[in-house]
Scaffold this motif. Sequence first.
Motif, PDB file in Angstrom:
ATOM      1  N   ALA A 186       0.828  -1.208   0.000  1.00 51.22           N
ATOM      2  CA  ALA A 186       0.000   0.000   0.000  1.00 51.22           C
ATOM      3  C   ALA A 186       0.857   1.251   0.000  1.00 51.22           C
ATOM      4  CB  ALA A 186      -0.918  -0.015   1.227  1.00 51.22           C
ATOM      5  N   ARG A 187       1.933   1.254   0.813  1.00 47.89           N
ATOM      6  CA  ARG A 187       2.813   2.414   0.853  1.00 47.89           C
ATOM      7  C   ARG A 187       3.542   2.602  -0.480  1.00 47.89           C
ATOM      8  NH1 ARG A 187       4.620   4.287   5.909  1.00 47.89           N
ATOM      9  NH2 ARG A 187       5.638   5.912   4.669  1.00 47.89           N
ATOM     10  N   ILE A 188       4.032   1.518  -1.067  1.00 50.79           N
ATOM     11  CA  ILE A 188       4.747   1.613  -2.334  1.00 50.79           C
ATOM     12  C   ILE A 188       3.817   2.130  -3.432  1.00 50.79           C
ATOM     13  CG2 ILE A 188       5.888   0.276  -4.149  1.00 50.79           C
ATOM     14  CD1 ILE A 188       7.041  -1.519  -1.963  1.00 50.79           C
ATOM     15  N   GLY A 193       2.514   6.980  -6.848  1.00 46.01           N
ATOM     16  CA  GLY A 193       1.422   7.649  -7.545  1.00 46.01           C
ATOM     17  C   GLY A 193       0.429   6.706  -8.187  1.00 46.01           C
ATOM     18  N   LEU A 194       0.254   5.497  -7.598  1.00 40.19           N
ATOM     19  CA  LEU A 194      -0.608   4.478  -8.200  1.00 40.19           C
ATOM     20  C   LEU A 194      -1.932   4.298  -7.471  1.00 40.19           C
ATOM     21  CD1 LEU A 194       2.153   1.782  -8.777  1.00 40.19           C
ATOM     22  CD2 LEU A 194       0.956   3.009 -10.577  1.00 40.19           C
ATOM     23  N   ALA A 195      -2.156   5.072  -6.397  1.00 42.97           N
ATOM     24  CA  ALA A 195      -3.312   4.807  -5.548  1.00 42.97           C
ATOM     25  C   ALA A 195      -4.630   4.929  -6.298  1.00 42.97           C
ATOM     26  CB  ALA A 195      -3.304   5.758  -4.345  1.00 42.97           C
ATOM     27  N   LEU A 199      -4.095  -0.396 -11.983  1.00 44.36           N
ATOM     28  CA  LEU A 199      -2.993  -1.299 -11.653  1.00 44.36           C
ATOM     29  C   LEU A 199      -2.779  -1.352 -10.143  1.00 44.36           C
ATOM     30  CD1 LEU A 199       0.445  -1.564 -13.430  1.00 44.36           C
ATOM     31  CD2 LEU A 199       0.347  -1.376 -10.961  1.00 44.36           C
ATOM     32  N   GLY A 200      -2.792  -0.195  -9.481  1.00 44.57           N
ATOM     33  CA  GLY A 200      -2.602  -0.170  -8.039  1.00 44.57           C
ATOM     34  C   GLY A 200      -3.728  -0.862  -7.308  1.00 44.57           C
ATOM     35  N   THR A 201      -4.962  -0.603  -7.725  1.00 44.25           N
ATOM     36  CA  THR A 201      -6.111  -1.239  -7.084  1.00 44.25           C
ATOM     37  C   THR A 201      -6.095  -2.742  -7.288  1.00 44.25           C
ATOM     38  OG1 THR A 201      -7.440   0.747  -7.399  1.00 44.25           O
ATOM     39  CG2 THR A 201      -8.630  -1.296  -6.989  1.00 44.25           C
ATOM     40  N   LEU A 202      -5.777  -3.181  -8.501  1.00 44.05           N
ATOM     41  CA  LEU A 202      -5.719  -4.614  -8.788  1.00 44.05           C
ATOM     42  C   LEU A 202      -4.655  -5.292  -7.920  1.00 44.05           C
ATOM     43  CD1 LEU A 202      -5.771  -6.162 -12.352  1.00 44.05           C
ATOM     44  CD2 LEU A 202      -4.228  -7.030 -10.622  1.00 44.05           C
ATOM     45  N   SER A 203      -3.469  -4.705  -7.850  1.00 39.82           N
ATOM     46  CA  SER A 203      -2.379  -5.291  -7.072  1.00 39.82           C
ATOM     47  C   SER A 203      -2.721  -5.339  -5.590  1.00 39.82           C
ATOM     48  CB  SER A 203      -1.085  -4.495  -7.283  1.00 39.82           C
ATOM     49  OG  SER A 203      -0.691  -4.496  -8.633  1.00 39.82           O
ATOM     50  N   ARG A 447       7.851  10.655  -9.136  1.00 36.69           N
ATOM     51  CA  ARG A 447       7.911   9.916  -7.887  1.00 36.69           C
ATOM     52  C   ARG A 447       8.102  10.876  -6.725  1.00 36.69           C
ATOM     53  NH1 ARG A 447      12.265   5.464  -7.778  1.00 36.69           N
ATOM     54  NH2 ARG A 447      11.378   5.273  -5.695  1.00 36.69           N
ATOM     55  N   GLY A 448       7.450  10.504  -5.603  1.00 39.09           N
ATOM     56  CA  GLY A 448       7.583  11.310  -4.395  1.00 39.09           C
ATOM     57  C   GLY A 448       6.489  12.347  -4.241  1.00 39.09           C
ATOM     58  N   GLU A 449       5.656  12.524  -5.277  1.00 40.31           N
ATOM     59  CA  GLU A 449       4.600  13.534  -5.157  1.00 40.31           C
ATOM     60  C   GLU A 449       3.577  13.162  -4.100  1.00 40.31           C
ATOM     61  OE1 GLU A 449       2.891  14.131  -8.955  1.00 40.31           O
ATOM     62  OE2 GLU A 449       4.557  15.320  -9.730  1.00 40.31           O
ATOM     63  N   ALA A 450       3.414  11.838  -3.858  1.00 38.64           N
ATOM     64  CA  ALA A 450       2.445  11.403  -2.856  1.00 38.64           C
ATOM     65  C   ALA A 450       3.078  11.079  -1.525  1.00 38.64           C
ATOM     66  CB  ALA A 450       1.689  10.168  -3.358  1.00 38.64           C
ATOM     67  N   GLU A 451       4.355  11.254  -1.364  1.00 38.46           N
ATOM     68  CA  GLU A 451       5.073  10.804  -0.170  1.00 38.46           C
ATOM     69  C   GLU A 451       4.937  11.771   0.965  1.00 38.46           C
ATOM     70  OE1 GLU A 451       7.992  10.657   2.823  1.00 38.46           O
ATOM     71  OE2 GLU A 451       7.991  12.213   1.363  1.00 38.46           O
ATOM     72  N   PRO A 452       5.011  11.100   2.152  1.00 44.04           N
ATOM     73  CA  PRO A 452       3.852  10.484   2.691  1.00 44.04           C
ATOM     74  C   PRO A 452       3.143  11.440   3.586  1.00 44.04           C
ATOM     75  CG  PRO A 452       5.714   9.712   3.978  1.00 44.04           C
ATOM     76  CD  PRO A 452       6.197  10.652   2.904  1.00 44.04           C
ATOM     77  N   GLU A 453       3.473  12.726   3.481  1.00 40.67           N
ATOM     78  CA  GLU A 453       2.759  13.720   4.255  1.00 40.67           C
ATOM     79  C   GLU A 453       1.419  13.841   3.574  1.00 40.67           C
ATOM     80  OE1 GLU A 453       5.645  13.818   6.425  1.00 40.67           O
ATOM     81  OE2 GLU A 453       6.108  13.886   4.887  1.00 40.67           O
ATOM     82  N   PRO A 454       0.621  12.858   3.671  1.00 43.41           N
ATOM     83  CA  PRO A 454      -0.118  12.210   2.639  1.00 43.41           C
ATOM     84  C   PRO A 454      -1.147  13.145   2.045  1.00 43.41           C
ATOM     85  CG  PRO A 454      -0.279  11.128   4.779  1.00 43.41           C
ATOM     86  CD  PRO A 454       0.250  12.457   4.992  1.00 43.41           C
ATOM     87  N   GLN A 455      -1.690  12.863   0.944  1.00 46.05           N
ATOM     88  CA  GLN A 455      -2.894  12.044   0.942  1.00 46.05           C
ATOM     89  C   GLN A 455      -2.580  10.660   0.355  1.00 46.05           C
ATOM     90  OE1 GLN A 455      -5.578  13.056   2.374  1.00 46.05           O
ATOM     91  NE2 GLN A 455      -4.884  15.126   2.707  1.00 46.05           N
ATOM     92  N   LEU A 456      -3.273   9.682   0.892  1.00 51.61           N
ATOM     93  CA  LEU A 456      -3.133   8.357   0.305  1.00 51.61           C
ATOM     94  C   LEU A 456      -3.679   8.369  -1.107  1.00 51.61           C
ATOM     95  CD1 LEU A 456      -4.127   5.996   3.203  1.00 51.61           C
ATOM     96  CD2 LEU A 456      -1.955   6.065   2.014  1.00 51.61           C
ATOM     97  N   ALA A 457      -4.793   8.967  -1.284  1.00 52.39           N
ATOM     98  CA  ALA A 457      -5.384   9.103  -2.615  1.00 52.39           C
ATOM     99  C   ALA A 457      -6.635   9.943  -2.465  1.00 52.39           C
ATOM    100  CB  ALA A 457      -5.744   7.743  -3.198  1.00 52.39           C
ATOM    101  N   ALA A 458      -7.109  10.451  -3.543  1.00 53.69           N
ATOM    102  CA  ALA A 458      -8.420  11.095  -3.517  1.00 53.69           C
ATOM    103  C   ALA A 458      -9.485  10.019  -3.457  1.00 53.69           C
ATOM    104  CB  ALA A 458      -8.598  11.953  -4.771  1.00 53.69           C
ATOM    105  N   ALA A 459     -10.564  10.338  -2.773  1.00 57.66           N
ATOM    106  CA  ALA A 459     -11.612   9.332  -2.661  1.00 57.66           C
ATOM    107  C   ALA A 459     -12.266   9.102  -3.987  1.00 57.66           C
ATOM    108  CB  ALA A 459     -12.661   9.771  -1.644  1.00 57.66           C
TER     109      ALA A 459
END
Length: 459
Positions: A186-188, A193-195, A199-203, A447-459
Amino acid sequence: MLDLLNSAWHALTDVLSPHGPAVNAAKSYAPGDYSIHFFLQLAIIILACRVVGWLGQKLLKQPQVVGEMIAGVVLGPSLFGLFFPDLQLAIFPKETRNVLYTGAQLGVGLYMFMVGLTLRLDHFQSKAKSAAGVSAAGIAAPFLLAALITPFLLTVPGLFTPGISQSNATLFMGACIALTAFPMLARIINENGLANSSLGTLSLTAGAFDDAASWCVLALVLATFGAGPGVAVLAIGGAVLYTAFMLLWGRKLLAPLGRIVEEKGEMTTGMLAVTMMLFCASAFFMDAIGIHAIFGGFLMGVCMPRGLFVRELQRKVEPIAVVLLLPMFFTYSGLNTRMDMVNSVELLLIALGVLAVSILAKFGACWGAARLAGEDNRTALGIGALMNSRGLMELIIINIGLQKGIIGPTLFSMLVLMAIVTTVMATPLFELVYGRKARETGELGARGEAEPEPQLAAA
């Protein structure tokens, strides 16, 4: 004045010593001792995770989460304890591990709750065939290869506990190889930027199924080690019934929470309290039946309302979960890890063989299943690279195996090596087969745009 200074110095140097009522007889810890150690441990853990994470990003191009995993091992007996054993034991005495364990479970459970909030069910529904195929292959291939290598491993003294049956040894090895580092994955996915991607959801979904299956197999093995068949029945039956209930009715029952937040325009402290209570209850249930608290947290997150509810929850909870609580999870596992057990050429070759089999079983099988399900080669390779990561979930399951007398310290160390290598290789391998090209074409951001001062993803 000199006596006063000497007394103050003695008190300072004695601050990490036990102060219980029977200290002279039994080295007992008073409640205040646990508090002193806990805050010192937490400060050191956060510092180590940030420093090692930063070094991993700058020198090895690894995401922050991999640095945190390595930091946990660094703080344990493999490095810190190797060079400064007395200091390491003074800061992390065995008597305080239970407190750290509880914080670790809260951290990883709460983080997986946040991950569940970002799961794109529309992506999963559109990729259901691929997710099922990847998950099935990620379970079947490891158990098949485990059946091939376990008879040889049983002939090597010290790997398995004497007297263990071949079937139990095979099931345990299969569970270890089939495992995907669900929290790590989940963190990777987030940090690459796959959240929000299919592909991210499937994995992530396939990884969740694989981990749940591995824990169910472990419950079966433990049932034959004296815990009784009721352990397996409770774990598997309870997990299936609870998951079915949550997926069929959970979202409808929880929907009013989202409407209340939308009406008020914010999440009040009362609503936050209700949400945290539901998370804790779900984590408790999955932990109590013998699966793991993280699956309860994740499942509750999946069923929570979307929209403003998620955004408010991320704003209020996620930074504390990621920065303060989650690093305890990595450190607790690292404290139980020793890397000096593989100490001969023969054992090193066996360790490399286990590593090669694990990569073939997970990366190869998941890539093949994704291709058969209709994914293009680049996407299938990316899925295989992500699914191959084992991370700290591997350390959890092998710690259980060691504590329950299934495996010996030597095999434990080999599996630790496998967990670290497959996790460290996940990001560069993903970048090689998928990420670099996707960033060039604009499919993914830098890479790093989502790290980790988060958001995990938009809902």
